[in-house]
Design an enzyme around this catalytic site. Sequence first.
Site, PDB file in Angstrom:
ATOM      1  N   HIS A 216      -8.915  84.167  31.142  1.00 10.95           N
ATOM      2  CA  HIS A 216      -8.017  84.041  29.994  1.00 10.95           C
ATOM      3  C   HIS A 216      -8.261  85.136  28.971  1.00 10.95           C
ATOM      4  O   HIS A 216      -8.247  84.892  27.756  1.00 10.95           O
ATOM      5  CB  HIS A 216      -8.195  82.656  29.340  1.00 10.95           C
ATOM      6  CG  HIS A 216      -7.669  81.541  30.179  1.00 10.95           C
ATOM      7  ND1 HIS A 216      -7.922  80.215  29.916  1.00 10.95           N
ATOM      8  CD2 HIS A 216      -6.887  81.549  31.289  1.00 10.95           C
ATOM      9  CE1 HIS A 216      -7.323  79.460  30.829  1.00 10.95           C
ATOM     10  NE2 HIS A 216      -6.688  80.244  31.675  1.00 10.95           N
TER      11      HIS A 216
ATOM     12  N   HIS B 133      -5.266  77.023  27.800  1.00  9.98           N
ATOM     13  CA  HIS B 133      -4.867  77.993  28.827  1.00  9.98           C
ATOM     14  C   HIS B 133      -3.820  78.904  28.199  1.00  9.98           C
ATOM     15  O   HIS B 133      -3.022  78.470  27.378  1.00  9.98           O
ATOM     16  CB  HIS B 133      -4.311  77.256  30.043  1.00  9.98           C
ATOM     17  CG  HIS B 133      -5.356  76.430  30.748  1.00  9.98           C
ATOM     18  ND1 HIS B 133      -5.544  76.466  32.098  1.00  9.98           N
ATOM     19  CD2 HIS B 133      -6.275  75.559  30.262  1.00  9.98           C
ATOM     20  CE1 HIS B 133      -6.532  75.642  32.425  1.00  9.98           C
ATOM     21  NE2 HIS B 133      -6.990  75.086  31.325  1.00  9.98           N
TER      22      HIS B 133
HETATM   23  C1  LIG Z   1      -6.267  83.668  38.390  1.00 16.29           C
HETATM   24  C2  LIG Z   1      -5.620  83.255  37.102  1.00 16.29           C
HETATM   25  C3  LIG Z   1      -5.122  81.952  36.951  1.00 16.29           C
HETATM   26  C4  LIG Z   1      -4.543  81.565  35.747  1.00 16.29           C
HETATM   27  N1  LIG Z   1      -4.068  80.286  35.620  1.00 16.29           N
HETATM   28  C5  LIG Z   1      -3.484  79.900  34.458  1.00 16.29           C
HETATM   29  C6  LIG Z   1      -2.952  78.585  34.304  1.00 16.29           C
HETATM   30  O1  LIG Z   1      -3.005  77.781  35.231  1.00 16.29           O
HETATM   31  N2  LIG Z   1      -2.374  78.246  33.115  1.00 16.29           N
HETATM   32  C7  LIG Z   1      -2.296  79.123  32.068  1.00 16.29           C
HETATM   33  O2  LIG Z   1      -1.774  78.748  31.017  1.00 16.29           O
HETATM   34  N3  LIG Z   1      -2.794  80.388  32.189  1.00 16.29           N
HETATM   35  C8  LIG Z   1      -3.371  80.795  33.354  1.00 16.29           C
HETATM   36  N4  LIG Z   1      -3.877  82.064  33.490  1.00 16.29           N
HETATM   37  C9  LIG Z   1      -3.761  82.992  32.351  1.00 16.29           C
HETATM   38  C10 LIG Z   1      -2.377  83.612  32.252  1.00 16.29           C
HETATM   39  O3  LIG Z   1      -1.828  83.804  33.543  1.00 16.29           O
HETATM   40  C11 LIG Z   1      -2.478  84.960  31.525  1.00 16.29           C
HETATM   41  O4  LIG Z   1      -3.202  84.818  30.338  1.00 16.29           O
HETATM   42  C12 LIG Z   1      -1.091  85.481  31.199  1.00 16.29           C
HETATM   43  O5  LIG Z   1      -0.340  85.619  32.375  1.00 16.29           O
HETATM   44  C13 LIG Z   1      -1.171  86.823  30.502  1.00 16.29           C
HETATM   45  O6  LIG Z   1       0.136  87.325  30.353  1.00 16.29           O
HETATM   46  P1  LIG Z   1       0.404  88.857  30.088  1.00 16.29           P
HETATM   47  O7  LIG Z   1       1.866  89.046  29.938  1.00 16.29           O
HETATM   48  O8  LIG Z   1      -0.489  89.326  28.992  1.00 16.29           O
HETATM   49  O9  LIG Z   1      -0.123  89.605  31.387  1.00 16.29           O
HETATM   50  P2  LIG Z   1       0.322  89.455  32.922  1.00 16.29           P
HETATM   51  O10 LIG Z   1       1.051  88.190  33.156  1.00 16.29           O
HETATM   52  O11 LIG Z   1      -0.912  89.744  33.708  1.00 16.29           O
HETATM   53  O12 LIG Z   1       1.376  90.632  33.108  1.00 16.29           O
HETATM   54  C14 LIG Z   1       1.038  91.990  33.174  1.00 16.29           C
HETATM   55  C15 LIG Z   1       1.945  92.621  34.221  1.00 16.29           C
HETATM   56  O13 LIG Z   1       1.920  94.034  34.061  1.00 16.29           O
HETATM   57  C16 LIG Z   1       1.858  94.638  35.348  1.00 16.29           C
HETATM   58  N5  LIG Z   1       1.243  95.950  35.161  1.00 16.29           N
HETATM   59  C17 LIG Z   1      -0.032  96.215  34.815  1.00 16.29           C
HETATM   60  N6  LIG Z   1      -0.219  97.547  34.706  1.00 16.29           N
HETATM   61  C18 LIG Z   1       0.982  98.122  34.977  1.00 16.29           C
HETATM   62  C19 LIG Z   1       1.411  99.471  35.019  1.00 16.29           C
HETATM   63  N7  LIG Z   1       0.578 100.474  34.747  1.00 16.29           N
HETATM   64  N8  LIG Z   1       2.694  99.727  35.336  1.00 16.29           N
HETATM   65  C20 LIG Z   1       3.571  98.701  35.594  1.00 16.29           C
HETATM   66  N9  LIG Z   1       3.189  97.401  35.575  1.00 16.29           N
HETATM   67  C21 LIG Z   1       1.914  97.118  35.263  1.00 16.29           C
HETATM   68  C22 LIG Z   1       0.996  93.674  36.154  1.00 16.29           C
HETATM   69  O14 LIG Z   1       1.176  93.877  37.539  1.00 16.29           O
HETATM   70  C23 LIG Z   1       1.478  92.321  35.649  1.00 16.29           C
HETATM   71  O15 LIG Z   1       2.582  91.854  36.395  1.00 16.29           O
HETATM   72  C24 LIG Z   1      -4.450  82.492  34.680  1.00 16.29           C
HETATM   73  C25 LIG Z   1      -4.923  83.805  34.844  1.00 16.29           C
HETATM   74  C26 LIG Z   1      -5.507  84.189  36.041  1.00 16.29           C
HETATM   75  C27 LIG Z   1      -5.998  85.607  36.187  1.00 16.29           C
END
Ligand SMILES: Cc1cc2nc3c(=O)[nH]c(=O)nc-3n(C[C@H](O)[C@H](O)[C@H](O)COP(=O)(O)OP(=O)(O)OC[C@H]3O[C@@H](n4cnc5c(N)ncnc54)[C@H](O)[C@@H]3O)c2cc1C
Length: 516
Positions: A450, A494
Amino acid sequence: ARYFRQAAGIPSFDHDFMIVGGGNAGGVVASRLGEVADYNALATEAGPSDKDVFDIQVLALAANIWFGSSVDWNFTTSPQVNAGNQILEYPRAKIRGEYGKLASPNVASLSEQGQYDPALHSKDGKLGVTAPFSDHPLNDLLLEATNQLSNEYPFLQDLNGGRPIGLGAHCRVGQAIIAHGSRSSSASAYLSHASDNVHVLLNTSVSRVVPTAESGGNDFRTIELRAGSDNATMKLTANKEVVVSAGVIQTPQRLLLSGIGPKDELDTLGITTFVDNPSVGKNFSDHVTISIKFLTDLPSTSFDETEALAQWKSNHTGRFALSQHMPQTGWVRFPEDSPPFRDGATDPTAGLNLPHVEVFFVGISEGQGGNMTLSVNIVDLTPVPRGSLTLATESPFDQPIIDPALLTSPLDTAILLEGFCDTPAPPSGGSIADEEVIRYIQNNANSFGHGAGTCSTAPFEVSWGVVDPDFRLRDVKGLRIVDASVLPFVASEHLQAPVYALAEWASDVIKCSHSS
Ligand SMILES: Cc1cc2nc3c(=O)[nH]c(=O)nc-3n(C[C@H](O)[C@H](O)[C@H](O)COP(=O)(O)OP(=O)(O)OC[C@H]3O[C@@H](n4cnc5c(N)ncnc54)[C@H](O)[C@@H]3O)c2cc1C
């Protein structure tokens, strides 16, 4: 939205907004901006479409798409000096949409009768939220624990009632982001319904943001990406803004590669500094957890997986429509005079209604003698340490140095110890000495996945921080950040719900700032 597997297929690059990353936040921002008919948006995602990866749709197969798979970035941490020098796996989704499936507090709720209670919650949101039910002997036993241990684990009817403290020991309170038996995500609930003025470029990684040539100065509306079979570098400029939503690791990494970050660190790697900002990549905050297993005297409840998969394929029901997790979680707040705070340590929670630890019933499996093993995670929800994200090399293809600084504050170990002692399923065979538990914590602590805070928001009037409250990158024009990296610290839950909330808020802020 219209999907493209290669940049060459996109009819024109005349986009008002360019979004880097199509995950949790990026998917929301792209689709919300697409609601304005006059705008065009391009979201670039390094991974494939969720539609191309069967296992992501089936909740029970989630383990197949985590660390080690082709849709994970497969990062590892630097050695965690206070956690047994372990080099830990740090899973991060590399796919349109995201990984998480558990709805944290604030997503939805059901009443005591298992009915949706409109007085407490809305039902018009885009995401599907379900209370997954499996008829399992542990459900009743955990409910009984709320009677026997009613001080530490009062029955929690509503995870979203404003005070998430207690044990939701029944299907009524276990909430997951599932719609009609499949994972609901920013891909399925937002991007898939976006209009055709939203373009999504898949399998394409953005290397960095670069100054926009014709404007000069600190105007960063241009992204650089690798596209085409020869992986040639391509530059695209947004008419209005670039929004970086690449997540807690890649967002600061892309900024640093772009010359936006601490000058001394960039100098060491020979990267020209455009904006000297010492806060980029600092302030990394993540939940720390330990995993423990209990061999129960209940018979195993394993089931025929081939049959379950066939049922899911036929009508999206059955055991494969549920995650492997138990539907319950416990949220515990320690009393003021409990051991972690006796030597004067300040309570790290943000208020009296918030828990110190989560007791997460990860799953059940067959154990010794055919009996059931219950795996439980004890999670420290208010970690004190702040770690960092730094570049290892100047290449966009190398992983950065990821240091969540687990257990660098003694208070975290004390909180995990207290959480362990309070677990509603105490270890059989008598008590374990505190020293032994502390040794176990120090050698087995892990991140809970997280991560937050590596591009922290700060008030307008201060000089630290990476983005202002309108998500704009400090001292830069045309660039905002919207993802978990801007949260000043990890929330006590979460992270999906907070990330959805901030992405919705940011989309409104961006729309407003461009409305005439
Ligand atoms: C294994 C796991 C299980 C989880 N389970 C839960 C849960 O059950 N419930 C909950 O509430 N939270 C959960 N989380 C936490 C939650 O998924 C994350 O905190 C949340 O998705 C973060 O969102 P974000 O938009 O910051 O990043 P992300 O959702 O990670 O999005 C970032 C995106 O950017 C893309 N990207 C990265 N670099 C580049 C680049 N250079 N060029 C183009 N694209 C790129 C990546 O591929 C990704 O798709 C979990 C996290 C993990 C790792």
